[in-house]
Design a protein around this motif. Structure first.
Motif, PDB file in Angstrom:
ATOM      1  N   MET A 120       0.823  -1.202   0.000  1.00 24.28           N
ATOM      2  CA  MET A 120       0.000   0.000   0.000  1.00 24.28           C
ATOM      3  C   MET A 120       0.858   1.254   0.000  1.00 24.28           C
ATOM      4  N   VAL A 121       1.965   1.229   0.758  1.00 25.07           N
ATOM      5  CA  VAL A 121       2.868   2.376   0.781  1.00 25.07           C
ATOM      6  C   VAL A 121       3.472   2.606  -0.607  1.00 25.07           C
ATOM      7  N   LEU A 122       3.861   1.520  -1.281  1.00 26.57           N
ATOM      8  CA  LEU A 122       4.433   1.649  -2.619  1.00 26.57           C
ATOM      9  C   LEU A 122       3.397   2.151  -3.620  1.00 26.57           C
ATOM     10  N   ASP A 123       2.151   1.691  -3.486  1.00 26.32           N
ATOM     11  CA  ASP A 123       1.085   2.205  -4.350  1.00 26.32           C
ATOM     12  C   ASP A 123       0.902   3.703  -4.147  1.00 26.32           C
ATOM     13  N   SER A 124       0.952   4.134  -2.886  1.00 26.85           N
ATOM     14  CA  SER A 124       0.806   5.563  -2.594  1.00 26.85           C
ATOM     15  C   SER A 124       1.989   6.352  -3.131  1.00 26.85           C
ATOM     16  N   LEU A 125       3.197   5.801  -2.969  1.00 26.20           N
ATOM     17  CA  LEU A 125       4.375   6.475  -3.519  1.00 26.20           C
ATOM     18  C   LEU A 125       4.293   6.579  -5.035  1.00 26.20           C
ATOM     19  N   ARG A 126       3.745   5.544  -5.678  1.00 28.46           N
ATOM     20  CA  ARG A 126       3.597   5.588  -7.131  1.00 28.46           C
ATOM     21  C   ARG A 126       2.669   6.727  -7.543  1.00 28.46           C
ATOM     22  N   THR A 127       1.573   6.911  -6.795  1.00 28.58           N
ATOM     23  CA  THR A 127       0.670   8.023  -7.086  1.00 28.58           C
ATOM     24  C   THR A 127       1.374   9.357  -6.907  1.00 28.58           C
ATOM     25  N   VAL A 128       2.174   9.479  -5.841  1.00 21.71           N
ATOM     26  CA  VAL A 128       2.900  10.731  -5.591  1.00 21.71           C
ATOM     27  C   VAL A 128       3.917  10.988  -6.693  1.00 21.71           C
ATOM     28  N   VAL A 129       4.643   9.948  -7.123  1.00 19.51           N
ATOM     29  CA  VAL A 129       5.637  10.111  -8.187  1.00 19.51           C
ATOM     30  C   VAL A 129       4.968  10.557  -9.482  1.00 19.51           C
ATOM     31  N   ILE A 130       3.875   9.901  -9.851  1.00 16.73           N
ATOM     32  CA  ILE A 130       3.157  10.263 -11.077  1.00 16.73           C
ATOM     33  C   ILE A 130       2.626  11.683 -10.982  1.00 16.73           C
ATOM     34  N   TRP A 131       2.081  12.034  -9.845  1.00 19.14           N
ATOM     35  CA  TRP A 131       1.538  13.376  -9.631  1.00 19.14           C
ATOM     36  C   TRP A 131       2.637  14.427  -9.736  1.00 19.14           C
ATOM     37  N   ALA A 132       3.773  14.200  -9.063  1.00 18.02           N
ATOM     38  CA  ALA A 132       4.865  15.173  -9.063  1.00 18.02           C
ATOM     39  C   ALA A 132       5.453  15.353 -10.460  1.00 18.02           C
ATOM     40  N   LEU A 133       5.674  14.261 -11.182  1.00 19.41           N
ATOM     41  CA  LEU A 133       6.233  14.374 -12.535  1.00 19.41           C
ATOM     42  C   LEU A 133       5.249  15.039 -13.488  1.00 19.41           C
ATOM     43  N   SER A 134       3.967  14.761 -13.295  1.00 20.62           N
ATOM     44  CA  SER A 134       2.965  15.399 -14.153  1.00 20.62           C
ATOM     45  C   SER A 134       2.953  16.909 -13.957  1.00 20.62           C
ATOM     46  N   LEU A 135       3.080  17.356 -12.690  1.00 23.49           N
ATOM     47  CA  LEU A 135       3.144  18.794 -12.433  1.00 23.49           C
ATOM     48  C   LEU A 135       4.445  19.392 -12.960  1.00 23.49           C
ATOM     49  N   ALA A 136       5.554  18.655 -12.789  1.00 17.18           N
ATOM     50  CA  ALA A 136       6.851  19.157 -13.251  1.00 17.18           C
ATOM     51  C   ALA A 136       6.891  19.297 -14.768  1.00 17.18           C
ATOM     52  N   LEU A 137       6.197  18.400 -15.480  1.00 17.56           N
ATOM     53  CA  LEU A 137       6.167  18.451 -16.946  1.00 17.56           C
ATOM     54  C   LEU A 137       5.054  19.346 -17.483  1.00 17.56           C
ATOM     55  N   SER A 138       4.332  20.022 -16.557  1.00 22.77           N
ATOM     56  CA  SER A 138       3.235  20.945 -16.938  1.00 22.77           C
ATOM     57  C   SER A 138       2.135  20.230 -17.702  1.00 22.77           C
ATOM     58  N   TRP A 139       1.865  18.982 -17.339  1.00 21.59           N
ATOM     59  CA  TRP A 139       0.768  18.249 -17.950  1.00 21.59           C
ATOM     60  C   TRP A 139      -0.576  18.604 -17.320  1.00 21.59           C
ATOM     61  N   GLU A 140      -0.545  19.196 -16.121  1.00 30.77           N
ATOM     62  CA  GLU A 140      -1.778  19.538 -15.436  1.00 30.77           C
ATOM     63  C   GLU A 140      -1.517  20.699 -14.495  1.00 30.77           C
ATOM     64  N   ILE A 141      -2.605  21.236 -13.941  1.00 30.39           N
ATOM     65  CA  ILE A 141      -2.527  22.363 -13.023  1.00 30.39           C
ATOM     66  C   ILE A 141      -2.883  21.879 -11.620  1.00 30.39           C
ATOM     67  N   PHE A 142      -2.082  22.286 -10.642  1.00 30.53           N
ATOM     68  CA  PHE A 142      -2.275  21.822  -9.270  1.00 30.53           C
ATOM     69  C   PHE A 142      -3.530  22.434  -8.668  1.00 30.53           C
ATOM     70  N   HIS A 143      -4.272  21.607  -7.904  1.00 32.17           N
ATOM     71  CA  HIS A 143      -5.411  22.093  -7.133  1.00 32.17           C
ATOM     72  C   HIS A 143      -5.283  21.530  -5.712  1.00 32.17           C
ATOM     73  N   PRO A 144      -5.367  22.380  -4.677  1.00 34.58           N
ATOM     74  CA  PRO A 144      -5.145  21.904  -3.298  1.00 34.58           C
ATOM     75  C   PRO A 144      -6.151  20.866  -2.827  1.00 34.58           C
ATOM     76  N   LEU A 145      -7.343  20.826  -3.409  1.00 36.06           N
ATOM     77  CA  LEU A 145      -8.333  19.832  -3.002  1.00 36.06           C
ATOM     78  C   LEU A 145      -7.851  18.406  -3.278  1.00 36.06           C
ATOM     79  N   GLN A 146      -6.950  18.266  -4.253  1.00 33.42           N
ATOM     80  CA  GLN A 146      -6.448  16.934  -4.563  1.00 33.42           C
ATOM     81  C   GLN A 146      -5.670  16.331  -3.395  1.00 33.42           C
TER      82      GLN A 146
END
Length: 307
Positions: A229-255
């Protein structure tokens, strides 16, 4: 207890391969090319081609399956249980569910943000729990029902973040809504697939090899469900962080709030709160526990035998 090199390899493989799987598909979706005959540019939108690529990878696991089968047949270990005879058509219903769910998943990834896509896949917990009660006759613990409710709340918050976030030229509001609904539909079909596999396939002592999830199953076996479960959560964080870094999406605090609630729901459903409560209990009552050990486990002479 320190991890072995094999356990570290499995954990790293699950984290890296899972992240690459989602990010590479979204990277392909962001490709822009001119059409035939000099027509206007358009995005790469071929979810069924991506699904076929996934199934070719799964199909390659047959080679590993037959190699393991040949290795097992050459061993004279009688402790290995032979597989029961089974009808290969047993695999057809779950395979069709897998194909449909995967295709819907890649369609949804074309329409929504990659971070929301990854978070909304937690909906599989809801439908797996409900279908296991309805069709497998299982009884869920109160903590599992609470986990399902928390997951529903997290999904609502993540969906609300999608509605409130600024949309770009690629992801229009109507596309995002459609993509989120497709993800939920895909998780319903995947939950049906899991129920079919458990009801009709695994009872015949058949263990089909699947490319998606093999490293996850190995991590659960070699380490623990908590680690997975921890690795699944880390995978979500990694995907989220790289997506923001590559400007694929816009951050929203509710997420962030939605992600934390989804994480809580997953932990409750998988019973990961039990070891946490046990640790807190030992931390809050160390003296009482030590006294009980001395009273019950000591080697002192009983009082009524001291005279």
């Amino acid at each position: 207890m320190a991890w072995t090199k094999y356990q570290l390899f499995l954990a790293g493989l699950m984290l890296v391969s899972g992240s690459i799987n989602t990010l590479s598909a979204k990277w392909a979706d962001n490709f822009i090319a001119e059409g035939c005959g000099g027509s206007k540019e358009h995005n790469f939108k071929h979810p069924f081609l991506q699904a076929v690529g996934m199934f070719l990878g799964e199909f390659s696991c047959l080679a590993a399956f037959y190699l393991l089968q040949c290795r097992a047949s050459g061993q004279s270990d009688s402790s290995v249980d032979p597989q029961q005879p089974f009808n290969p058509l047993l695999f057809l219903p779950p395979a069709l569910c897998d194909m449909t769910g995967t295709s819907l998943t890649y369609m949804a990834l074309n329409m929504t943000n990659v971070s929301s896509f990854q978070m909304l896949r937690s909906a599989v917990i809801i439908f797996t729990g409900l279908f296991s009660v309805a069709f497998l006759g299982r009884r869920l613990a109160p903590s599992q029902w609470l986990g399902i409710l928390a997951t529903i709340a997290g999904l609502v918050i993540v969906g609300l973040a999608d509605l409130l976030s600024k949309q770009d030229s690629q992801h229009k509001l109507s596309d995002v809504i459609t993509g989120d609904l497709l993800i939920i539909m895909a998780q319903v079909i995947i939950a049906i697939q899991m129920v079919l596999e458990e009801k009709f396939v695994y009872k015949h002592n058949v263990h089909p090899l699947r490319a998606v999830g093999i490293e996850g199953i190995s991590v659960t076996k070699e380490l623990s469900a908590t680690t997975r479960m921890v690795l699944d959560s880390l995978r979500t964080v990694v995907i989220w962080a790289l997506s923001l870094a590559l400007s694929w999406e816009i951050f929203h605090p509710l997420q962030i709030l939605g992600f934390l609630i989804l994480l809580t729901g997953t932990a409750l459903y998988n019973g990961l709160h039990h070891p946490l409560l046990a640790c807190l209990s030992r931390w809050w009552h160390p003296t009482q526990e030590g006294e009980n050990e001395r009273l019950l486990g000591g080697s002192q002479t009983p009082i009524n035998e001291s005279s």
